[in-house]
Design an enzyme around this catalytic site. Sequence first.
Site, PDB file in Angstrom:
ATOM      1  N   HIS A 142      11.828  57.341  -8.307  1.00 48.26           N
ATOM      2  CA  HIS A 142      12.979  57.934  -7.614  1.00 48.26           C
ATOM      3  C   HIS A 142      13.276  57.115  -6.370  1.00 48.26           C
ATOM      4  O   HIS A 142      12.367  56.635  -5.707  1.00 48.26           O
ATOM      5  CB  HIS A 142      12.662  59.388  -7.210  1.00 48.26           C
TER       6      HIS A 142
ATOM      7  N   HIS B 291      20.072  57.378 -14.199  1.00 47.82           N
ATOM      8  CA  HIS B 291      20.386  58.593 -13.432  1.00 47.82           C
ATOM      9  C   HIS B 291      20.246  59.795 -14.369  1.00 47.82           C
ATOM     10  O   HIS B 291      19.184  59.979 -14.941  1.00 47.82           O
ATOM     11  CB  HIS B 291      21.786  58.420 -12.817  1.00 47.82           C
TER      12      HIS B 291
ATOM     13  N   ASP C 108      13.634  64.649 -14.316  1.00 46.57           N
ATOM     14  CA  ASP C 108      14.030  64.471 -15.725  1.00 46.57           C
ATOM     15  C   ASP C 108      12.836  64.372 -16.674  1.00 46.57           C
ATOM     16  O   ASP C 108      13.031  64.290 -17.888  1.00 46.57           O
ATOM     17  CB  ASP C 108      14.887  63.201 -15.860  1.00 46.57           C
TER      18      ASP C 108
HETATM   19  C1  SDX Z   1      17.782  61.239 -11.254  1.00 52.01           C
HETATM   20  O1  SDX Z   1      19.061  60.057  -6.710  1.00 52.01           O
HETATM   21  C2  SDX Z   1      18.841  61.227  -7.159  1.00 52.01           C
HETATM   22  O2  SDX Z   1      18.679  62.188  -6.427  1.00 52.01           O
HETATM   23  C3  SDX Z   1      18.912  61.351  -8.661  1.00 52.01           C
HETATM   24  C4  SDX Z   1      18.392  62.640  -9.236  1.00 52.01           C
HETATM   25  C5  SDX Z   1      19.345  63.781  -8.945  1.00 52.01           C
HETATM   26  O3  SDX Z   1      18.908  64.943  -8.949  1.00 52.01           O
HETATM   27  O4  SDX Z   1      20.580  63.512  -8.842  1.00 52.01           O
HETATM   28  O5  SDX Z   1      17.123  62.948  -8.713  1.00 52.01           O
HETATM   29  C6  SDX Z   1      18.280  62.566 -10.768  1.00 52.01           C
HETATM   30  O6  SDX Z   1      18.567  60.388 -11.558  1.00 52.01           O
HETATM   31  C7  SDX Z   1      16.304  60.976 -11.251  1.00 52.01           C
HETATM   32  C8  SDX Z   1      15.948  59.516 -11.672  1.00 52.01           C
HETATM   33  C9  SDX Z   1      16.074  59.406 -13.196  1.00 52.01           C
HETATM   34  N1  SDX Z   1      15.924  58.018 -13.622  1.00 52.01           N
HETATM   35  C10 SDX Z   1      14.847  57.630 -14.333  1.00 52.01           C
HETATM   36  O7  SDX Z   1      13.895  58.343 -14.582  1.00 52.01           O
HETATM   37  C11 SDX Z   1      14.923  56.203 -14.829  1.00 52.01           C
HETATM   38  C12 SDX Z   1      13.615  55.471 -14.547  1.00 52.01           C
HETATM   39  N2  SDX Z   1      13.466  55.314 -13.101  1.00 52.01           N
HETATM   40  C13 SDX Z   1      13.933  54.141 -12.513  1.00 52.01           C
HETATM   41  O8  SDX Z   1      14.680  53.237 -13.156  1.00 52.01           O
HETATM   42  C14 SDX Z   1      13.879  54.091 -10.994  1.00 52.01           C
HETATM   43  O9  SDX Z   1      12.742  54.717 -10.571  1.00 52.01           O
HETATM   44  C15 SDX Z   1      15.098  54.629 -10.267  1.00 52.01           C
HETATM   45  C16 SDX Z   1      16.327  53.967 -10.740  1.00 52.01           C
HETATM   46  C17 SDX Z   1      15.184  56.087 -10.463  1.00 52.01           C
HETATM   47  C18 SDX Z   1      14.934  54.359  -8.765  1.00 52.01           C
HETATM   48  O10 SDX Z   1      14.663  53.043  -8.645  1.00 52.01           O
HETATM   49  P1  SDX Z   1      14.970  52.190  -7.302  1.00 52.01           P
HETATM   50  O11 SDX Z   1      14.785  53.000  -6.095  1.00 52.01           O
HETATM   51  O12 SDX Z   1      16.246  51.464  -7.464  1.00 52.01           O
HETATM   52  O13 SDX Z   1      13.744  51.224  -7.392  1.00 52.01           O
HETATM   53  P2  SDX Z   1      13.756  49.896  -8.233  1.00 52.01           P
HETATM   54  O14 SDX Z   1      14.504  50.083  -9.532  1.00 52.01           O
HETATM   55  O15 SDX Z   1      14.197  48.820  -7.317  1.00 52.01           O
HETATM   56  O16 SDX Z   1      12.195  49.770  -8.587  1.00 52.01           O
HETATM   57  C19 SDX Z   1      11.271  49.378  -7.556  1.00 52.01           C
HETATM   58  C20 SDX Z   1      10.018  48.881  -8.290  1.00 52.01           C
HETATM   59  C21 SDX Z   1      10.355  47.865  -9.383  1.00 52.01           C
HETATM   60  O17 SDX Z   1       9.220  47.054  -9.534  1.00 52.01           O
HETATM   61  P3  SDX Z   1       9.295  45.530  -8.958  1.00 52.01           P
HETATM   62  O18 SDX Z   1      10.470  44.877  -9.661  1.00 52.01           O
HETATM   63  O19 SDX Z   1       9.510  45.697  -7.468  1.00 52.01           O
HETATM   64  O20 SDX Z   1       7.944  44.957  -9.339  1.00 52.01           O
HETATM   65  O21 SDX Z   1       9.423  49.996  -8.986  1.00 52.01           O
HETATM   66  C22 SDX Z   1       9.440  49.738 -10.387  1.00 52.01           C
HETATM   67  C23 SDX Z   1      10.498  48.686 -10.626  1.00 52.01           C
HETATM   68  O22 SDX Z   1      10.186  47.930 -11.791  1.00 52.01           O
HETATM   69  N3  SDX Z   1       9.832  50.988 -11.056  1.00 52.01           N
HETATM   70  C24 SDX Z   1       9.421  51.350 -12.258  1.00 52.01           C
HETATM   71  C25 SDX Z   1      10.018  52.608 -12.485  1.00 52.01           C
HETATM   72  N4  SDX Z   1      10.758  52.942 -11.435  1.00 52.01           N
HETATM   73  C26 SDX Z   1      10.644  51.932 -10.551  1.00 52.01           C
HETATM   74  N5  SDX Z   1       8.621  50.738 -13.169  1.00 52.01           N
HETATM   75  C27 SDX Z   1       8.421  51.411 -14.327  1.00 52.01           C
HETATM   76  N6  SDX Z   1       8.949  52.628 -14.627  1.00 52.01           N
HETATM   77  C28 SDX Z   1       9.745  53.245 -13.727  1.00 52.01           C
HETATM   78  N7  SDX Z   1      10.264  54.429 -14.012  1.00 52.01           N
END
Ligand code: SDX
Length: 379
Positions: free
Chosen positions: A259, A219, A313
């Site tokens: 996201h 996050h 971010d």
């Molecule tokens: C913020 O919610 C908000 O509004 C938050 C925010 C705000 O203003 O408050 O916008 C701020 O928190 C932005 C997000 C910051 N986080 C990151 O940058 C961390 C990296 N991103 C992720 O871990 C991920 O994208 C999440 C946690 C942000 C969202 O993930 P989800 O919706 O839970 O999706 P998931 O983790 O289930 O991933 C789905 C698939 C997976 O692949 P499979 O297992 O299905 O093969 O997408 C892949 C994940 O591996 N994936 C990524 C990825 N994000 C998702 N693979 C590599 N790098 C990534 N960044």
Amino acid sequence: MESISKGLENVNIKWTRLTTIDGQKGILWYMGYRIEDIINAKASAEEIQYLFIYGQLPTKQQLDDFKKKIQEGYNIPDYSVKSITNLPRSADSVALQMNAMASFAATEKFTWNKQTDRDYAARIIGQMASVTSVAIRHVLGKQPKLLEPSDSLAKSFLKAVFDREPSEKEVEAMNDALILYLDHEVPASTTAGLVVVSALADIYSGIVGALAALKGPLHGGAAEAAAMQFLEIGDPSKVESWFAENIKSGKKRLMGFGHRVYKTYDPRAKIFKKLAQELNPQGQAKTLYEIAEKLETLGINEFGPKGIYPNTDFYSGIVYMSLGFPLQNNIYTALFALSRVTGWMAHFLEYVEEQHRLIRPRAVYVGPSERPFLPIDKR
Ligand code: SDX
């Protein structure tokens, strides 16, 4: 088994007038105003903070009165400063913010009251600004310094942290960062805080809960983690090899990408990228910007088809670094929190005052069925 929405995906926990997102088109509205229009109009952070706390944009007089209420919060008591400076300088700065907000939860006599909640929220914006200045100065080995009133929160904050007069461009970038991170509907941090205040705990305890969730690298912690990845790569010529070894291999996640709601480019990321360019980053910030640009292209090629794009971010750390904030002690996430405290409080007020209900979900039981309890000598 009864259905469980993993991570509460697509579950609505409240109604809101504050913020809404079109994740497919990549649009963010703050109370009907598009984020790009707010930034292009050169709105002050205080105008948008007022919008969220009072529900409409302020007149000049209302804005002046609001700024005074925020400035009343600058002068935080010694015990809240000590709740920060008593910890080692190696501390995580978001955890320092949590400590200071907990010191207010311990001492302020806050009760939910429609007549006083909004004035309280304005003061808390000021308190959070001085808390963040003290926390960042502490981890940088400097003596505590509270904000002094000036014509803007952004200017007062930069002056308190860096002991110098910021340039107009720096104040503008800090102001816009305060707007860009101000609210985003009900992400993990806002939801955590809502659970706390749904039990009618005080507003400070709600903020502590929200800070705890924001701190996580998935996050708000991604603001720091994305910049740390650029630092780890070290040079633009190493981006391809690092990407192949760490991201394509699935070993690491690309921080600042992906996201839960946006399945296209986060509109805030575009604005942060433009802010980074306008600040004309030098030295380490310049190198990290060049790395980020190359990483963005590789990331979009790799993940774009899966709807994974830069989020807010990805470039924010470059803006903060260009403003002089070093990449350490989770400072970038603390700056995220300084902005988001307004969004958290606005959602708390909307929930407790207009749609209050204790948040208490259920769990699907998959444990053993009823059985006799055997005394220890029979086991
Ligand atoms: C913020 O919610 C908000 O509004 C938050 C925010 C705000 O203003 O408050 O916008 C701020 O928190 C932005 C997000 C910051 N986080 C990151 O940058 C961390 C990296 N991103 C992720 O871990 C991920 O994208 C999440 C946690 C942000 C969202 O993930 P989800 O919706 O839970 O999706 P998931 O983790 O289930 O991933 C789905 C698939 C997976 O692949 P499979 O297992 O299905 O093969 O997408 C892949 C994940 O591996 N994936 C990524 C990825 N994000 C998702 N693979 C590599 N790098 C990534 N960044």
